[in-house]
Write a protein that holds these residues in place. Structure first.
Motif, PDB file in Angstrom:
ATOM      1  N   THR A 122       0.819  -0.968   0.187  1.00 56.28           N
ATOM      2  CA  THR A 122      -0.130   0.019  -0.086  1.00 56.28           C
ATOM      3  C   THR A 122       0.894   1.445   0.185  1.00 56.28           C
ATOM      4  O   THR A 122       1.606   1.405   0.842  1.00 56.28           O
ATOM      5  CB  THR A 122      -0.965  -0.160   1.456  1.00 56.28           C
ATOM      6  N   ILE A 123       0.344   2.068  -1.019  1.00 56.80           N
ATOM      7  CA  ILE A 123       1.134   3.269  -1.278  1.00 56.80           C
ATOM      8  C   ILE A 123       0.236   4.811  -0.553  1.00 56.80           C
ATOM      9  O   ILE A 123      -0.430   4.902  -1.606  1.00 56.80           O
ATOM     10  CB  ILE A 123       2.409   3.262  -2.110  1.00 56.80           C
ATOM     11  N   GLY A 124       1.236   6.052  -0.969  1.00 59.29           N
ATOM     12  CA  GLY A 124       0.515   7.018  -0.934  1.00 59.29           C
ATOM     13  C   GLY A 124       0.326   7.778  -2.515  1.00 59.29           C
ATOM     14  O   GLY A 124       1.064   7.005  -3.379  1.00 59.29           O
ATOM     15  N   LYS A 125      -0.204   8.622  -2.726  1.00 54.72           N
ATOM     16  CA  LYS A 125      -0.238   9.535  -4.361  1.00 54.72           C
ATOM     17  C   LYS A 125       1.676  10.230  -4.134  1.00 54.72           C
ATOM     18  O   LYS A 125       1.569  11.099  -4.822  1.00 54.72           O
ATOM     19  CB  LYS A 125      -1.522   9.903  -3.723  1.00 54.72           C
ATOM     20  N   ASN A 126       1.354  10.651  -2.736  1.00 49.37           N
ATOM     21  CA  ASN A 126       3.012  11.551  -3.061  1.00 49.37           C
ATOM     22  C   ASN A 126       4.393  10.393  -3.528  1.00 49.37           C
ATOM     23  O   ASN A 126       5.050  11.398  -3.226  1.00 49.37           O
ATOM     24  CB  ASN A 126       3.290  12.015  -1.757  1.00 49.37           C
ATOM     25  N   MET A 127       4.708   9.182  -4.242  1.00 49.88           N
ATOM     26  CA  MET A 127       5.164   8.899  -4.094  1.00 49.88           C
ATOM     27  C   MET A 127       5.716   9.084  -5.972  1.00 49.88           C
ATOM     28  O   MET A 127       4.927   9.598  -6.665  1.00 49.88           O
ATOM     29  CB  MET A 127       4.600   7.684  -4.928  1.00 49.88           C
ATOM     30  N   GLN A 128       7.088   9.760  -5.728  1.00 46.65           N
ATOM     31  CA  GLN A 128       7.394  10.773  -7.531  1.00 46.65           C
ATOM     32  C   GLN A 128       8.933   9.928  -8.024  1.00 46.65           C
ATOM     33  O   GLN A 128       8.956   9.664  -8.675  1.00 46.65           O
ATOM     34  CB  GLN A 128       7.866  11.661  -6.957  1.00 46.65           C
ATOM     35  N   GLN A 129       9.878   9.549  -6.761  1.00 49.39           N
ATOM     36  CA  GLN A 129      10.488   8.173  -7.606  1.00 49.39           C
ATOM     37  C   GLN A 129      10.599   6.580  -7.475  1.00 49.39           C
ATOM     38  O   GLN A 129      10.826   7.099  -5.854  1.00 49.39           O
ATOM     39  CB  GLN A 129      11.779   8.839  -7.002  1.00 49.39           C
ATOM     40  N   VAL A 130      10.891   5.748  -8.204  1.00 46.87           N
ATOM     41  CA  VAL A 130      11.058   4.003  -7.897  1.00 46.87           C
ATOM     42  C   VAL A 130      12.555   4.046  -8.051  1.00 46.87           C
ATOM     43  O   VAL A 130      12.639   4.685  -9.680  1.00 46.87           O
ATOM     44  CB  VAL A 130       9.908   3.775  -7.716  1.00 46.87           C
ATOM     45  N   GLY A 155       2.587   8.470  -8.308  1.00 40.74           N
ATOM     46  CA  GLY A 155       3.363   7.424  -8.528  1.00 40.74           C
ATOM     47  C   GLY A 155       3.432   5.800  -9.781  1.00 40.74           C
ATOM     48  O   GLY A 155       4.268   5.204  -9.671  1.00 40.74           O
ATOM     49  N   LEU A 156       2.202   6.075  -9.921  1.00 39.92           N
ATOM     50  CA  LEU A 156       1.799   4.861  -9.857  1.00 39.92           C
ATOM     51  C   LEU A 156       2.542   4.066 -10.996  1.00 39.92           C
ATOM     52  O   LEU A 156       2.775   2.878 -11.214  1.00 39.92           O
ATOM     53  CB  LEU A 156       0.432   4.321 -10.270  1.00 39.92           C
ATOM     54  N   ARG A 157       2.823   4.895 -12.349  1.00 40.71           N
ATOM     55  CA  ARG A 157       3.334   5.044 -13.727  1.00 40.71           C
ATOM     56  C   ARG A 157       5.004   3.771 -13.083  1.00 40.71           C
ATOM     57  O   ARG A 157       4.953   3.103 -13.431  1.00 40.71           O
ATOM     58  CB  ARG A 157       3.456   5.463 -14.217  1.00 40.71           C
ATOM     59  N   GLN A 158       5.324   4.507 -12.370  1.00 40.31           N
ATOM     60  CA  GLN A 158       7.191   4.004 -12.821  1.00 40.31           C
ATOM     61  C   GLN A 158       6.959   3.123 -11.297  1.00 40.31           C
ATOM     62  O   GLN A 158       7.516   2.307 -11.545  1.00 40.31           O
ATOM     63  CB  GLN A 158       7.950   5.165 -11.232  1.00 40.31           C
ATOM     64  N   ILE A 159       5.866   2.617 -10.642  1.00 48.45           N
ATOM     65  CA  ILE A 159       6.002   1.321  -9.602  1.00 48.45           C
ATOM     66  C   ILE A 159       5.639   0.007 -11.366  1.00 48.45           C
ATOM     67  O   ILE A 159       6.732  -0.605 -10.934  1.00 48.45           O
ATOM     68  CB  ILE A 159       5.231   1.161  -8.681  1.00 48.45           C
ATOM     69  N   LEU A 160       4.473   0.751 -12.196  1.00 50.27           N
ATOM     70  CA  LEU A 160       3.894  -0.027 -12.615  1.00 50.27           C
ATOM     71  C   LEU A 160       5.497  -0.690 -13.425  1.00 50.27           C
ATOM     72  O   LEU A 160       5.522  -1.852 -14.351  1.00 50.27           O
ATOM     73  CB  LEU A 160       3.121   0.361 -13.501  1.00 50.27           C
ATOM     74  N   ALA A 161       5.931   0.120 -13.620  1.00 47.39           N
ATOM     75  CA  ALA A 161       7.099  -0.425 -14.812  1.00 47.39           C
ATOM     76  C   ALA A 161       8.056  -0.826 -13.821  1.00 47.39           C
ATOM     77  O   ALA A 161       9.450  -1.286 -15.009  1.00 47.39           O
ATOM     78  CB  ALA A 161       7.705   1.478 -15.125  1.00 47.39           C
ATOM     79  N   GLN A 162       8.306  -1.160 -12.789  1.00 48.96           N
ATOM     80  CA  GLN A 162       8.861  -2.017 -12.896  1.00 48.96           C
ATOM     81  C   GLN A 162       8.851  -3.601 -11.616  1.00 48.96           C
ATOM     82  O   GLN A 162       9.576  -4.594 -11.925  1.00 48.96           O
ATOM     83  CB  GLN A 162       9.299  -1.498 -11.058  1.00 48.96           C
ATOM     84  N   ILE A 163       7.471  -3.457 -12.623  1.00 50.05           N
ATOM     85  CA  ILE A 163       6.488  -4.552 -12.481  1.00 50.05           C
ATOM     86  C   ILE A 163       5.555  -5.163 -13.764  1.00 50.05           C
ATOM     87  O   ILE A 163       5.218  -4.917 -14.276  1.00 50.05           O
ATOM     88  CB  ILE A 163       5.590  -4.665 -10.701  1.00 50.05           C
ATOM     89  N   LEU A 215      -1.915  10.308 -18.162  1.00 46.48           N
ATOM     90  CA  LEU A 215      -2.332  10.865 -18.758  1.00 46.48           C
ATOM     91  C   LEU A 215      -1.759  12.158 -17.727  1.00 46.48           C
ATOM     92  O   LEU A 215      -2.980  12.337 -16.954  1.00 46.48           O
ATOM     93  CB  LEU A 215      -3.802  11.847 -19.322  1.00 46.48           C
ATOM     94  N   ASN A 216      -0.792  13.078 -17.657  1.00 51.85           N
ATOM     95  CA  ASN A 216      -0.257  14.057 -16.915  1.00 51.85           C
ATOM     96  C   ASN A 216      -0.017  13.117 -15.368  1.00 51.85           C
ATOM     97  O   ASN A 216      -0.527  13.622 -14.550  1.00 51.85           O
ATOM     98  CB  ASN A 216      -1.411  15.169 -16.481  1.00 51.85           C
ATOM     99  N   GLY A 217       0.527  11.766 -15.492  1.00 53.34           N
ATOM    100  CA  GLY A 217       0.670  11.231 -14.200  1.00 53.34           C
ATOM    101  C   GLY A 217      -0.432  10.252 -13.735  1.00 53.34           C
ATOM    102  O   GLY A 217      -0.417   9.836 -12.183  1.00 53.34           O
ATOM    103  N   ALA A 218      -1.620  10.472 -14.407  1.00 52.95           N
ATOM    104  CA  ALA A 218      -2.987  10.242 -13.299  1.00 52.95           C
ATOM    105  C   ALA A 218      -2.865   8.925 -14.777  1.00 52.95           C
ATOM    106  O   ALA A 218      -3.271   8.745 -15.987  1.00 52.95           O
ATOM    107  CB  ALA A 218      -4.009  10.416 -13.814  1.00 52.95           C
TER     108      ALA A 218
END
Length: 340
Positions: A122-130, A155-163, A215-218
């Motif tokens: 579980t993470i929050g929306k403030n994640m900026q860097q993975v 930062g969901l897109r950054q996390i999904l890029a690792q999975i 789109l624009n981080g969402a």
């Protein structure tokens, strides 16, 4: 009798009043990290933090917390005995579920390396860097909860890029689920083009394209829905059923054309889907699809049979009641000569 749990965090200052977590020790494999240490906020998960091999700097701070059942974490007093605490490193096969503070902004390189039993994060929306390879060998991580609204940048897109494996993402804001999306597994390979020694990149699976739907981080739900026609040709039924059920249950920005595609597939597989939902004891979802006439009496019968097979007595009883409520035809109690 109160059940006390304990937590030790090795940490260092990242910036003024901000803490980088370096190593975590706990008494249980399911953990919610505290948000604050005095006036300081936990904002970073350091490199190798939950990996089997610690990579600690020469100097760092250590703090131990404890709590009783539902109470909040409290820092242990200096005079308390800390030598015999039941603490284990939260890494490898010991870490199962982890909730990070919403203020966490960064996850370092290889932070969860070889967390082979990690199932839910579980993470929050403030994640900026993975960082790179943050989730290497975490192949059982199948549930990611994002504490943010579906329209919010994260930062969901950054996390999904690792999975690259199957993972289901739940969007939850103020304790309410707003959406669920399933991201299928995809595979990458490289072919060498001789004699120039140039490598061509090959990607198999619509999971990669699903992970680009931002789109624009969402999340861009409309773009996400465009993967389905091709997914029908490339993915297995288990994957398609997860995509379809999640989108019909939480139809955020679901356009009519996409809805028709999902419902057409659902109609062809409703018996199998009903069986799967019963196997997972998803009574609310079964009721949802029955009330919207996506499950018929036959599909509900399949769900009841599965509930009986797995000895889910409560579910079987609830579905029998639902069947009576929605599908039972009332026999005529009286007849007149006009009926013959």
């Amino acid at each position: 009798m109160n059940h006390e749990t304990y937590l030790q965090i090795d940490w260092e200052y990242a910036k003024e009043n901000k803490i980088r977590v370096l190593r975590v020790y706990g008494s249980e494999p399911i953990l919610t990290l505290p948000e604050q240490l005095g006036d300081c906020t936990l904002t970073e998960i350091g490199a190798y933090c939950f990996a089997k091999s610690p990579h600690l700097p020469g100097q760092y701070h250590t703090t131990i917390w404890k709590r009783d059942q539902d109470t909040a974490w409290q820092v242990m007093a200096q005079d308390e005995d800390k030598e015999k605490l039941p603490l284990k490193e939260l890494c490898g096969s010991f870490l199962v579920e982890l909730t990070l503070p919403e203020q966490i902004e960064k996850i370092g390189n290889l932070a969860f390396y070889d967390c082979v039993e990690l199932r839910k994060l579980t993470i929050g929306k403030n994640m900026q860097q993975v960082g790179s390879d943050a989730f290497m060998n975490c192949h059982r991580l199948g549930c990611l909860v994002l504490q943010a609204g579906v329209r919010e940048e994260s930062g969901l897109r950054q996390i999904l890029a690792q999975i690259s494996w199957d993972i289901e993402v739940t969007f939850q804001k103020d304790g309410q689920m707003e959406a669920v999306l399933f991201y299928p597994e995809y595979f990458e390979s490289y072919d060498e083009i001789a004699p120039a020694h140039i490598f061509g990149r090959n990607i198999e699976g619509e999971g990669f394209r699903a992970r680009q739907s931002f789109l624009n981080g969402a999340v861009d739900f409309v773009q996400y829905d465009t993967i389905f026609p091709k997914a029908c040709a490339e993915e297995n039924d288990k994957t398609l059923q997860k995509i379809v059920t999640d989108r019909l249950l939480y139809p955020v920005d679901l356009k009519e054309v996409a809805r028709e595609r999902y419902e057409t597939y659902f109609s062809k597989r409703k018996r199998e889907i009903a069986q799967v939902l019963a196997g997972k004891r998803q009574m609310e979802q079964i009721r949802f699809f029955c009330e919207r006439k996506l499950f018929d009496e036959e599909a509900l019968g399949e769900a009841i049979t599965e509930a009986v097979r797995i000895e889910w007595t409560e579910g079987a009883a609830g579905m029998l009641s639902l069947k009576q409520e929605l599908f039972a035809t009332k026999a005529k109690e009286r007849y007149s000569f006009d009926d013959f």
